[in-house]
Design a protein around this motif. Structure first.
Motif, PDB file in Angstrom:
ATOM      1  N   VAL A  92      20.703  63.588  49.100  1.00 50.00           N
ATOM      2  CA  VAL A  92      20.361  63.383  50.467  1.00 50.00           C
ATOM      3  C   VAL A  92      20.030  61.975  50.782  1.00 50.00           C
ATOM      4  O   VAL A  92      20.730  61.475  51.667  1.00 50.00           O
ATOM      5  CB  VAL A  92      19.217  64.549  50.947  1.00 50.00           C
ATOM      6  CG1 VAL A  92      18.856  63.856  52.367  1.00 50.00           C
ATOM      7  CG2 VAL A  92      19.575  65.777  50.862  1.00 50.00           C
ATOM      8  N   PHE A  93      19.594  61.230  50.011  1.00 48.83           N
ATOM      9  CA  PHE A  93      18.903  59.961  50.476  1.00 48.83           C
ATOM     10  C   PHE A  93      19.821  58.916  49.867  1.00 48.83           C
ATOM     11  O   PHE A  93      19.899  57.688  50.303  1.00 48.83           O
ATOM     12  CB  PHE A  93      17.592  59.821  50.274  1.00 48.83           C
ATOM     13  CG  PHE A  93      16.721  60.696  50.920  1.00 48.83           C
ATOM     14  CD1 PHE A  93      16.464  60.361  52.250  1.00 48.83           C
ATOM     15  CD2 PHE A  93      15.938  61.832  50.542  1.00 48.83           C
ATOM     16  CE1 PHE A  93      15.578  61.496  53.061  1.00 48.83           C
ATOM     17  CE2 PHE A  93      15.408  62.714  51.169  1.00 48.83           C
ATOM     18  CZ  PHE A  93      15.228  62.508  52.255  1.00 48.83           C
ATOM     19  N   GLY A  94      20.478  58.948  48.621  1.00 51.80           N
ATOM     20  CA  GLY A  94      20.911  57.972  47.606  1.00 51.80           C
ATOM     21  C   GLY A  94      22.190  57.495  48.238  1.00 51.80           C
ATOM     22  O   GLY A  94      22.404  55.962  48.548  1.00 51.80           O
ATOM     23  N   ALA A 129      13.153  52.976  50.357  1.00 53.82           N
ATOM     24  CA  ALA A 129      14.247  52.083  51.044  1.00 53.82           C
ATOM     25  C   ALA A 129      14.809  52.709  52.209  1.00 53.82           C
ATOM     26  O   ALA A 129      15.038  52.115  53.437  1.00 53.82           O
ATOM     27  CB  ALA A 129      15.368  51.879  50.052  1.00 53.82           C
ATOM     28  N   TYR A 130      15.047  53.895  52.115  1.00 58.49           N
ATOM     29  CA  TYR A 130      15.420  54.883  53.335  1.00 58.49           C
ATOM     30  C   TYR A 130      14.691  54.713  54.367  1.00 58.49           C
ATOM     31  O   TYR A 130      14.959  54.444  55.625  1.00 58.49           O
ATOM     32  CB  TYR A 130      15.845  56.235  52.744  1.00 58.49           C
ATOM     33  CG  TYR A 130      16.663  57.249  53.641  1.00 58.49           C
ATOM     34  CD1 TYR A 130      17.995  57.425  53.283  1.00 58.49           C
ATOM     35  CD2 TYR A 130      16.264  57.826  54.940  1.00 58.49           C
ATOM     36  CE1 TYR A 130      18.907  58.203  54.173  1.00 58.49           C
ATOM     37  CE2 TYR A 130      16.866  58.314  55.756  1.00 58.49           C
ATOM     38  CZ  TYR A 130      18.113  58.726  55.482  1.00 58.49           C
ATOM     39  OH  TYR A 130      19.069  59.235  56.204  1.00 58.49           O
ATOM     40  N   ALA A 151      13.476  60.929  59.613  1.00 57.94           N
ATOM     41  CA  ALA A 151      13.079  60.595  58.291  1.00 57.94           C
ATOM     42  C   ALA A 151      11.938  60.040  58.087  1.00 57.94           C
ATOM     43  O   ALA A 151      11.135  60.273  56.793  1.00 57.94           O
ATOM     44  CB  ALA A 151      14.135  59.522  57.791  1.00 57.94           C
ATOM     45  N   TRP A 152      11.188  59.284  59.221  1.00 56.99           N
ATOM     46  CA  TRP A 152      10.037  58.890  58.795  1.00 56.99           C
ATOM     47  C   TRP A 152       8.744  59.950  58.575  1.00 56.99           C
ATOM     48  O   TRP A 152       8.058  59.613  57.718  1.00 56.99           O
ATOM     49  CB  TRP A 152       9.480  57.763  60.045  1.00 56.99           C
ATOM     50  CG  TRP A 152       9.145  58.207  61.007  1.00 56.99           C
ATOM     51  CD1 TRP A 152      10.060  58.484  62.497  1.00 56.99           C
ATOM     52  CD2 TRP A 152       8.030  58.680  61.913  1.00 56.99           C
ATOM     53  NE1 TRP A 152       9.445  59.157  63.404  1.00 56.99           N
ATOM     54  CE2 TRP A 152       8.310  59.248  63.127  1.00 56.99           C
ATOM     55  CE3 TRP A 152       6.737  58.956  61.291  1.00 56.99           C
ATOM     56  CZ2 TRP A 152       7.275  59.796  63.922  1.00 56.99           C
ATOM     57  CZ3 TRP A 152       5.770  59.523  62.017  1.00 56.99           C
ATOM     58  CH2 TRP A 152       5.876  59.801  63.228  1.00 56.99           C
ATOM     59  N   VAL A 153       8.969  60.854  59.442  1.00 57.32           N
ATOM     60  CA  VAL A 153       8.247  62.082  59.249  1.00 57.32           C
ATOM     61  C   VAL A 153       8.054  62.671  57.798  1.00 57.32           C
ATOM     62  O   VAL A 153       7.304  63.051  57.162  1.00 57.32           O
ATOM     63  CB  VAL A 153       8.245  63.117  60.301  1.00 57.32           C
ATOM     64  CG1 VAL A 153       7.451  64.245  60.075  1.00 57.32           C
ATOM     65  CG2 VAL A 153       8.016  62.431  61.643  1.00 57.32           C
ATOM     66  N   VAL A 154       9.506  63.126  57.323  1.00 62.37           N
ATOM     67  CA  VAL A 154       9.578  63.812  56.104  1.00 62.37           C
ATOM     68  C   VAL A 154       9.186  62.581  54.770  1.00 62.37           C
ATOM     69  O   VAL A 154       8.419  63.167  54.114  1.00 62.37           O
ATOM     70  CB  VAL A 154      11.105  63.951  55.908  1.00 62.37           C
ATOM     71  CG1 VAL A 154      11.471  64.200  54.580  1.00 62.37           C
ATOM     72  CG2 VAL A 154      11.634  64.999  56.811  1.00 62.37           C
TER      73      VAL A 154
END
Length: 255
Positions: free
Chosen positions: A107-109, A160-161, A187-190
């Motif tokens: 998901v993030f890479g 980094a994400y 994304a910041w919440v997760v």
């Protein structure tokens, strides 16, 4: 909460992400026997996993740590020990462990690679993994328990994400009893929620009178912080600007 995908397409094929996932999968199958043989799995974890006490010399040689019925990992001073901060990144302890790590990395890479370029991303991944290993050693330097998993390096990618794409929507799977929902969250919440859970979980391990095994959450914390700190050093600003302009053309209403 389980991440399934994000609203953040890539401009380039994330070759390094694919290669790292392939290396992790190949290690699991060909080195660790896909977890099907307890002896093979235990031997890989013991011989190639990171044992903090072996690196620091604080764990007495010959000390045995049980890994399962009739299976012990014995502290030694083999030459391979100095390379275990790297080898441990590609090892896992079970199917749930490897599938969870690979899902988060999937998901993030790719987006972080897309913002750094392939070589920079590979170096960033390895540096974050080493920082994660260092954090775990600092927290429990005499531990004779082997630590394995790609999660420290992947935590760096998540850090980094957070810096690069804090407001991108991440589709999270929620399972509460019989209720199953996919809910998009920033994304910041997760990521901050995930990081907070790691810190809270790891606080009891700071009590040196009660060293604990299990999940190496301080490796997660160390990797995540390394990702936060190092992302701008590894970021390719030309690629990031190109991605930002492309996303705004696709989604003019999105920040």
């Amino acid at each position: 909460m389980i991440p399934l995908s994000d609203d953040n397409p890539t401009l380039r094929t994330p070759i390094v992400t694919y290669l790292l996932l392939g290396a992790i999968g190949a290690t699991w199958v060909f080195v660790q026997g896909a977890g099907l043989d307890a002896k093979v799995l235990s031997a890989s974890v013991c011989n190639l996993g990171l044992v903090p006490g072996e690196l620091t010399g604080l764990a007495p040689p010959g000390l045995a740590v049980p890994l399962g019925p009739g299976l012990d990992c014995v502290v030694g001073n083999e030459a391979i020990n100095r390379f275990t901060p790297i080898t441990s990144m590609f090892l896992h302890a079970g199917w749930g462990h490897i599938l969870g790590n690979c899902l988060f990395f999937w998901v993030f890479g790719n987006n972080v690679e897309d913002s750094m370029g392939r070589l920079r991303f590979l170096l960033f991944y390895l540096v974050c993994g080493l920082a994660a290993a260092a954090a775990q050693v600092v927290v429990d330097p005499a531990s004779p328990i082997p630590v394995v998993g790609a999660s420290g390096a992947i935590s760096g990618v998540m850090g980094a994400y957070l810096i690069l794409y804090p407001r991108v929507r991440v589709n999270m799977l929620f399972i509460i009893f019989i209720i199953i929902r996919v809910i998009p969250l920033p994304a910041w919440v997760v990521l901050l929620w995930w990081f907070g859970i790691q810190v809270i979980t790891g606080l009891p391990q700071l009590n040196q009178l009660k060293p604990e095994g299990g999940v190496a959450v301080w490796a997660h914390v160390g990797g995540f912080i390394a990702g936060l700190v190092l992302v701008k050093l590894f970021e390719n600003r030309a690629l990031t600007s190109q991605r930002t302009g492309w996303r705004h053309r696709l989604h003019p209403d999105h920040p």
